[in-house]
Design a protein around this motif. Sequence first.
Motif, PDB file in Angstrom:
ATOM      1  N   ASP A 217     -29.543 -52.708  21.918  1.00  0.00           N
ATOM      2  CA  ASP A 217     -30.143 -51.741  22.963  1.00  0.00           C
ATOM      3  C   ASP A 217     -29.058 -50.882  22.752  1.00  0.00           C
ATOM      4  O   ASP A 217     -28.945 -50.013  23.923  1.00  0.00           O
ATOM      5  N   ASP A 218     -28.142 -50.400  22.012  1.00  0.00           N
ATOM      6  CA  ASP A 218     -27.233 -49.840  21.988  1.00  0.00           C
ATOM      7  C   ASP A 218     -27.841 -47.829  21.270  1.00  0.00           C
ATOM      8  O   ASP A 218     -28.070 -48.538  19.652  1.00  0.00           O
ATOM      9  N   PRO A 219     -28.209 -46.936  21.695  1.00  0.00           N
ATOM     10  CA  PRO A 219     -28.954 -45.667  21.300  1.00  0.00           C
ATOM     11  C   PRO A 219     -28.126 -45.721  19.994  1.00  0.00           C
ATOM     12  O   PRO A 219     -28.309 -44.325  18.956  1.00  0.00           O
ATOM     13  N   SER A 220     -26.608 -46.345  19.802  1.00  0.00           N
ATOM     14  CA  SER A 220     -25.989 -45.174  18.538  1.00  0.00           C
ATOM     15  C   SER A 220     -26.417 -45.579  17.323  1.00  0.00           C
ATOM     16  O   SER A 220     -25.614 -45.317  16.091  1.00  0.00           O
ATOM     17  N   LYS A 221     -27.205 -47.087  17.829  1.00  0.00           N
ATOM     18  CA  LYS A 221     -27.349 -47.797  16.223  1.00  0.00           C
ATOM     19  C   LYS A 221     -28.491 -48.206  15.151  1.00  0.00           C
ATOM     20  O   LYS A 221     -29.150 -47.392  16.492  1.00  0.00           O
ATOM     21  N   GLU A 222     -28.517 -47.822  14.880  1.00  0.00           N
ATOM     22  CA  GLU A 222     -29.202 -46.941  13.052  1.00  0.00           C
ATOM     23  C   GLU A 222     -30.874 -48.690  13.852  1.00  0.00           C
ATOM     24  O   GLU A 222     -30.393 -49.368  13.646  1.00  0.00           O
TER      25      GLU A 222
ATOM     26  N   ILE B  48     -62.390 -49.266  14.514  1.00  0.00           N
ATOM     27  CA  ILE B  48     -61.438 -50.025  14.715  1.00  0.00           C
ATOM     28  C   ILE B  48     -60.945 -49.094  15.545  1.00  0.00           C
ATOM     29  O   ILE B  48     -60.345 -47.828  15.990  1.00  0.00           O
ATOM     30  N   PHE B  49     -60.075 -50.044  16.746  1.00  0.00           N
ATOM     31  CA  PHE B  49     -58.581 -49.439  17.538  1.00  0.00           C
ATOM     32  C   PHE B  49     -57.958 -50.171  18.001  1.00  0.00           C
ATOM     33  O   PHE B  49     -57.873 -51.343  17.785  1.00  0.00           O
ATOM     34  N   ILE B  50     -56.358 -49.109  17.322  1.00  0.00           N
ATOM     35  CA  ILE B  50     -55.707 -49.606  17.082  1.00  0.00           C
ATOM     36  C   ILE B  50     -54.209 -49.268  18.771  1.00  0.00           C
ATOM     37  O   ILE B  50     -54.214 -48.122  18.838  1.00  0.00           O
ATOM     38  N   MET B  51     -54.009 -50.551  19.604  1.00  0.00           N
ATOM     39  CA  MET B  51     -53.722 -50.132  20.327  1.00  0.00           C
ATOM     40  C   MET B  51     -52.147 -49.030  20.410  1.00  0.00           C
ATOM     41  O   MET B  51     -51.742 -48.420  21.620  1.00  0.00           O
ATOM     42  N   GLY B  52     -51.310 -49.706  19.787  1.00  0.00           N
ATOM     43  CA  GLY B  52     -49.868 -48.963  18.844  1.00  0.00           C
ATOM     44  C   GLY B  52     -49.794 -48.369  18.621  1.00  0.00           C
ATOM     45  O   GLY B  52     -50.879 -47.410  17.521  1.00  0.00           O
ATOM     46  N   HIS B  53     -48.627 -48.081  17.947  1.00  0.00           N
ATOM     47  CA  HIS B  53     -48.866 -46.711  16.418  1.00  0.00           C
ATOM     48  C   HIS B  53     -48.294 -47.634  15.630  1.00  0.00           C
ATOM     49  O   HIS B  53     -47.089 -47.811  15.065  1.00  0.00           O
ATOM     50  N   LEU B  54     -49.147 -48.254  14.546  1.00  0.00           N
ATOM     51  CA  LEU B  54     -48.486 -49.037  13.637  1.00  0.00           C
ATOM     52  C   LEU B  54     -47.660 -47.916  12.313  1.00  0.00           C
ATOM     53  O   LEU B  54     -47.542 -48.035  11.379  1.00  0.00           O
ATOM     54  N   GLU B  55     -48.860 -46.849  12.479  1.00  0.00           N
ATOM     55  CA  GLU B  55     -47.989 -45.420  11.423  1.00  0.00           C
ATOM     56  C   GLU B  55     -47.108 -44.551  11.574  1.00  0.00           C
ATOM     57  O   GLU B  55     -46.547 -44.124  11.075  1.00  0.00           O
ATOM     58  N   TYR B  56     -46.025 -45.636  12.895  1.00  0.00           N
ATOM     59  CA  TYR B  56     -44.883 -44.403  13.726  1.00  0.00           C
ATOM     60  C   TYR B  56     -43.777 -45.145  12.164  1.00  0.00           C
ATOM     61  O   TYR B  56     -44.177 -46.367  11.529  1.00  0.00           O
ATOM     62  N   GLY B  57     -42.952 -44.145  12.174  1.00  0.00           N
ATOM     63  CA  GLY B  57     -42.231 -44.384  11.127  1.00  0.00           C
ATOM     64  C   GLY B  57     -40.801 -44.812  11.582  1.00  0.00           C
ATOM     65  O   GLY B  57     -41.143 -44.857  12.895  1.00  0.00           O
ATOM     66  N   LYS B  58     -39.644 -45.024  11.016  1.00  0.00           N
ATOM     67  CA  LYS B  58     -38.702 -46.187  11.066  1.00  0.00           C
ATOM     68  C   LYS B  58     -37.957 -45.107  12.658  1.00  0.00           C
ATOM     69  O   LYS B  58     -37.643 -46.296  13.389  1.00  0.00           O
ATOM     70  N   ASP B  59     -37.725 -44.199  12.373  1.00  0.00           N
ATOM     71  CA  ASP B  59     -37.122 -42.940  13.561  1.00  0.00           C
ATOM     72  C   ASP B  59     -38.435 -42.566  14.287  1.00  0.00           C
ATOM     73  O   ASP B  59     -37.517 -41.939  15.327  1.00  0.00           O
TER      74      ASP B  59
ATOM     75  N   GLN C 180     -36.634 -40.661  18.163  1.00  0.00           N
ATOM     76  CA  GLN C 180     -36.930 -39.038  18.480  1.00  0.00           C
ATOM     77  C   GLN C 180     -37.584 -38.834  19.598  1.00  0.00           C
ATOM     78  O   GLN C 180     -36.715 -38.287  20.878  1.00  0.00           O
ATOM     79  N   GLU C 181     -38.574 -39.733  19.971  1.00  0.00           N
ATOM     80  CA  GLU C 181     -39.580 -39.744  21.309  1.00  0.00           C
ATOM     81  C   GLU C 181     -38.070 -39.899  22.597  1.00  0.00           C
ATOM     82  O   GLU C 181     -37.924 -38.703  23.397  1.00  0.00           O
TER      83      GLU C 181
END
Length: 306
Positions: free
Chosen positions: A267-272, A230-241, A245-246
């Motif tokens: 598109d406001d990086p100050s918002k959660e 199985i090949f997952i091209m994205g990161h479904l395991e990523y956490g919310k933040d 962080q990246e």
Amino acid sequence: MPINIPNGLPAKEILESEKIFALEEDVARKQDIRPLRIAILNLMPKKIETETQILRLISKSPLQVDIDFMKVSNHVSKNTSADHLLKFYDDFSMLKENHYDGLIITGAPVEHLEYEDVDYWQELCTIMEWSKSHVYSTVHICWGAQAGLYYHYGIQKHLLPHKVFGIFPQLLCDEYNFLTNGFDEVHMTPHSRHTAIDEEALAEVKELEVLSRSNTTGSNIIATRDFRRIFIMGHLEYGKDTLAQEYFRDLNQGKEIQIPYNYFPEDDPSKEPLFKWRAHANLLYRNWLNYVYQMTPFDLKELTTG
């Protein structure tokens, strides 16, 4: 978990056509039960963060799962303490005699390199070859997916003009596939990569099926028809933040980085950011564990080459 039904129930054929596991009573009584054995080859720099993300998903299943953490031997981790690795990880050489229901190969921040220039490429090839006879089903994530497609099928990757970075809607390709059973017709997936695979070469491999995709990100979830790979091209395991962080890491280092697509409100990086992919991530891994639970032999040494 599968459902146990009375012998001969007419609904069994319908359920099977919808790829739902239904065991008749006589079969269910004869089942041997044991914990699933899963190995995780963690190639990410922040190993503790990745461990937590993957274990969070695996823990959502009601099945008991035994975990072994695997590392490559000829690469020194700069972001995880040697004590942590010594205590919780084993080199492949220590685990290669084992058999597993499942193996997870994570991504790695080496996509700018040719595969053969990655310092642990030969060892990774050895592990992927070993998985054919010692693992029932292997999940490859992001760069791990690209590497797996290259090793097993010769599918090349190429650099993109701009980084695919954000939360992208993916269109479900098969409503009743075991792996994506229960998915909405559109689901979200985090992506964070500078490379993409050769989609034309992928289409030529009849053994592989694309389970979800997008015109923006390309194929997203790909699998062999027996789910051995199985090949997952994205990161479904990523956490919310994780994407935040990246983004802030690269911003603080003065790197050119765009705001993650469809991630921060307005598109406001100050918002959660909103957690838009959690349910489908949990469902994918539950479906995978349920599948390998049904399909692997009780004695894992009976595994045949896949």
